[in-house]
Design an enzyme around this catalytic site. Sequence first.
Site, PDB file in Angstrom:
ATOM      1  N   LYS A  41      13.732   9.525  53.056  1.00  0.00           N
ATOM      2  CA  LYS A  41      13.465   8.287  52.228  1.00  0.00           C
ATOM      3  C   LYS A  41      13.079   8.680  50.866  1.00  0.00           C
ATOM      4  O   LYS A  41      12.867   7.724  50.262  1.00  0.00           O
ATOM      5  CB  LYS A  41      12.057   7.934  53.082  1.00  0.00           C
ATOM      6  CG  LYS A  41      11.914   7.682  54.653  1.00  0.00           C
ATOM      7  CD  LYS A  41      10.509   7.470  55.066  1.00  0.00           C
ATOM      8  CE  LYS A  41      10.659   7.923  56.433  1.00  0.00           C
ATOM      9  NZ  LYS A  41       8.989   7.774  56.943  1.00  0.00           N
ATOM     10  N   ASP A  97      16.155  13.253  46.032  1.00  0.00           N
ATOM     11  CA  ASP A  97      15.069  13.327  45.277  1.00  0.00           C
ATOM     12  C   ASP A  97      14.758  14.834  44.515  1.00  0.00           C
ATOM     13  O   ASP A  97      14.609  14.877  43.495  1.00  0.00           O
ATOM     14  CB  ASP A  97      13.796  12.835  46.171  1.00  0.00           C
ATOM     15  CG  ASP A  97      13.752  13.769  47.512  1.00  0.00           C
ATOM     16  OD1 ASP A  97      14.505  14.401  47.791  1.00  0.00           O
ATOM     17  OD2 ASP A  97      12.769  13.427  48.249  1.00  0.00           O
ATOM     18  N   ASP A 100      15.241  21.817  46.579  1.00  0.00           N
ATOM     19  CA  ASP A 100      14.137  22.556  46.962  1.00  0.00           C
ATOM     20  C   ASP A 100      14.883  24.205  47.095  1.00  0.00           C
ATOM     21  O   ASP A 100      15.462  24.916  46.434  1.00  0.00           O
ATOM     22  CB  ASP A 100      13.122  22.246  47.622  1.00  0.00           C
ATOM     23  CG  ASP A 100      11.997  23.162  47.747  1.00  0.00           C
ATOM     24  OD1 ASP A 100      11.498  23.963  46.972  1.00  0.00           O
ATOM     25  OD2 ASP A 100      11.311  23.232  48.787  1.00  0.00           O
ATOM     26  N   LYS A 128      14.145  22.483  41.723  1.00  0.00           N
ATOM     27  CA  LYS A 128      13.329  23.568  41.736  1.00  0.00           C
ATOM     28  C   LYS A 128      14.157  24.897  41.952  1.00  0.00           C
ATOM     29  O   LYS A 128      14.079  25.440  43.022  1.00  0.00           O
ATOM     30  CB  LYS A 128      12.252  23.223  42.839  1.00  0.00           C
ATOM     31  CG  LYS A 128      10.961  22.601  42.669  1.00  0.00           C
ATOM     32  CD  LYS A 128      10.275  22.829  43.809  1.00  0.00           C
ATOM     33  CE  LYS A 128       9.241  21.854  44.171  1.00  0.00           C
ATOM     34  NZ  LYS A 128       8.434  22.087  45.401  1.00  0.00           N
ATOM     35  N   PHE A 149       4.153  21.784  43.990  1.00  0.00           N
ATOM     36  CA  PHE A 149       4.636  20.664  44.977  1.00  0.00           C
ATOM     37  C   PHE A 149       4.331  19.466  44.614  1.00  0.00           C
ATOM     38  O   PHE A 149       3.095  19.080  44.057  1.00  0.00           O
ATOM     39  CB  PHE A 149       3.843  20.987  46.238  1.00  0.00           C
ATOM     40  CG  PHE A 149       4.353  20.069  47.610  1.00  0.00           C
ATOM     41  CD1 PHE A 149       5.342  20.476  48.315  1.00  0.00           C
ATOM     42  CD2 PHE A 149       3.838  18.677  47.790  1.00  0.00           C
ATOM     43  CE1 PHE A 149       5.881  19.549  49.414  1.00  0.00           C
ATOM     44  CE2 PHE A 149       4.371  17.949  48.775  1.00  0.00           C
ATOM     45  CZ  PHE A 149       5.548  18.540  49.466  1.00  0.00           C
ATOM     46  N   VAL A 150       5.259  18.672  44.386  1.00  0.00           N
ATOM     47  CA  VAL A 150       5.167  17.207  43.560  1.00  0.00           C
ATOM     48  C   VAL A 150       5.289  15.886  44.655  1.00  0.00           C
ATOM     49  O   VAL A 150       5.908  16.116  45.619  1.00  0.00           O
ATOM     50  CB  VAL A 150       5.984  17.282  42.502  1.00  0.00           C
ATOM     51  CG1 VAL A 150       5.748  18.121  41.241  1.00  0.00           C
ATOM     52  CG2 VAL A 150       7.681  17.306  42.962  1.00  0.00           C
ATOM     53  N   ASP A 156       7.034  12.684  48.966  1.00  0.00           N
ATOM     54  CA  ASP A 156       5.638  12.426  49.895  1.00  0.00           C
ATOM     55  C   ASP A 156       4.960  13.795  50.291  1.00  0.00           C
ATOM     56  O   ASP A 156       5.662  14.925  50.091  1.00  0.00           O
ATOM     57  CB  ASP A 156       5.987  11.805  51.178  1.00  0.00           C
ATOM     58  CG  ASP A 156       6.675  12.752  52.251  1.00  0.00           C
ATOM     59  OD1 ASP A 156       7.728  13.342  51.650  1.00  0.00           O
ATOM     60  OD2 ASP A 156       6.139  13.043  53.215  1.00  0.00           O
ATOM     61  N   ARG A 162       4.502   8.178  48.266  1.00  0.00           N
ATOM     62  CA  ARG A 162       5.929   7.932  48.065  1.00  0.00           C
ATOM     63  C   ARG A 162       5.728   6.525  46.997  1.00  0.00           C
ATOM     64  O   ARG A 162       6.708   6.448  46.051  1.00  0.00           O
ATOM     65  CB  ARG A 162       6.670   7.479  49.118  1.00  0.00           C
ATOM     66  CG  ARG A 162       6.939   8.562  50.199  1.00  0.00           C
ATOM     67  CD  ARG A 162       8.067   7.979  51.254  1.00  0.00           C
ATOM     68  NE  ARG A 162       8.223   8.922  52.117  1.00  0.00           N
ATOM     69  CZ  ARG A 162       8.782  10.161  52.417  1.00  0.00           C
ATOM     70  NH1 ARG A 162       9.594  10.385  51.318  1.00  0.00           N
ATOM     71  NH2 ARG A 162       9.124  10.774  53.782  1.00  0.00           N
TER      72      ARG A 162
HETATM   73  P1  IMP Z   1      15.233  21.659  50.636  1.00  0.00           P
HETATM   74  O1  IMP Z   1      15.987  21.160  51.814  1.00  0.00           O
HETATM   75  O2  IMP Z   1      14.231  22.785  50.698  1.00  0.00           O
HETATM   76  O3  IMP Z   1      16.092  21.526  49.514  1.00  0.00           O
HETATM   77  O4  IMP Z   1      14.060  20.394  50.448  1.00  0.00           O
HETATM   78  C1  IMP Z   1      14.458  19.131  50.640  1.00  0.00           C
HETATM   79  C2  IMP Z   1      13.401  18.290  51.098  1.00  0.00           C
HETATM   80  O5  IMP Z   1      12.243  18.946  50.962  1.00  0.00           O
HETATM   81  C3  IMP Z   1      13.327  17.212  49.919  1.00  0.00           C
HETATM   82  O6  IMP Z   1      14.115  16.213  50.081  1.00  0.00           O
HETATM   83  C4  IMP Z   1      11.867  16.745  50.136  1.00  0.00           C
HETATM   84  O7  IMP Z   1      11.853  15.721  51.234  1.00  0.00           O
HETATM   85  C5  IMP Z   1      11.243  18.059  50.492  1.00  0.00           C
HETATM   86  N1  IMP Z   1      10.617  18.464  49.112  1.00  0.00           N
HETATM   87  C6  IMP Z   1      10.751  19.942  48.791  1.00  0.00           C
HETATM   88  N2  IMP Z   1       9.911  19.998  47.779  1.00  0.00           N
HETATM   89  C7  IMP Z   1       9.076  19.056  47.509  1.00  0.00           C
HETATM   90  C8  IMP Z   1       8.060  18.764  46.659  1.00  0.00           C
HETATM   91  O8  IMP Z   1       7.597  19.310  45.817  1.00  0.00           O
HETATM   92  N3  IMP Z   1       7.440  17.489  47.057  1.00  0.00           N
HETATM   93  C9  IMP Z   1       7.773  16.345  48.135  1.00  0.00           C
HETATM   94  N4  IMP Z   1       8.854  16.852  48.977  1.00  0.00           N
HETATM   95  C10 IMP Z   1       9.379  18.005  48.681  1.00  0.00           C
HETATM   96 MG    MG Z   2       9.594  14.843  52.563  1.00  0.00          MG
END
Ligand code: IMP
Ligand code: MG
Length: 175
Positions: A41, A97, A100, A128, A149-150, A156, A162
């Site tokens: 979302k 969005d 990470d 990040k 963490f944002v 969210d 959100r």
């Molecule tokens: P990844 O798979 O670790 O790259 O992260 C993907 C998902 O983790 C993002 O689409 C977010 O939903 C969540 N996420 C990662 N970092 C943050 C943050 O700082 N705030 C909120 N959601 C995050």
């Molecule tokens: Mg999330």
Amino acid sequence: MKLSKEPLIGKEAIAERIAALAAEIAADHSGAPLTLIGVLKGALPFTADLMRLLPGDVTLDFVRARSYEGAASSGRVLMHYMPEVEIRGRNILLIEDILDTGRTASVILGELRALEPAQLHLVALLDKPARRVIRVEADYAGFTIGDDFVVGYGLDYSERYRHLPAIYVLEEDAP
Ligand code: IMP
Ligand code: MG
């Protein structure tokens, strides 16, 4: 946990950066049809704002992925919802969005690549890089941020925040 007093990225800065990204994306696609795939979302506000700045023949759909943090924290990502629009032979722009660890984007990119698009690009509002576990890079990135963490503007913490129009850091409560 509480929000930072001041936004990390204010709504004017977000709007300005998205306008620049849209101009870059539009220039790179020079009028060719473009299919936007937003990742639900979190990418909903970003997708809504970006798409309204893109000229020409634009199609919109969404994907949804879930990451399951197991006991060993493998962070396995499963697809939850796949787009219904045609992907094969189309120019696809995946809209995230935040990048990470890179796990979510790499799984979704793999699923979409299997559907044989003509082109597949990734735009992430936030990046990040310090947290990356899987090598994946955005073709277009809005803001590079540190290891905070944002929340807000789609992002969210346990489904909250959100709706905020700007991006805030979620801070630990003072002990
Ligand atoms: P990844 O798979 O670790 O790259 O992260 C993907 C998902 O983790 C993002 O689409 C977010 O939903 C969540 N996420 C990662 N970092 C943050 C943050 O700082 N705030 C909120 N959601 C995050
Ligand atoms: Mg999330």
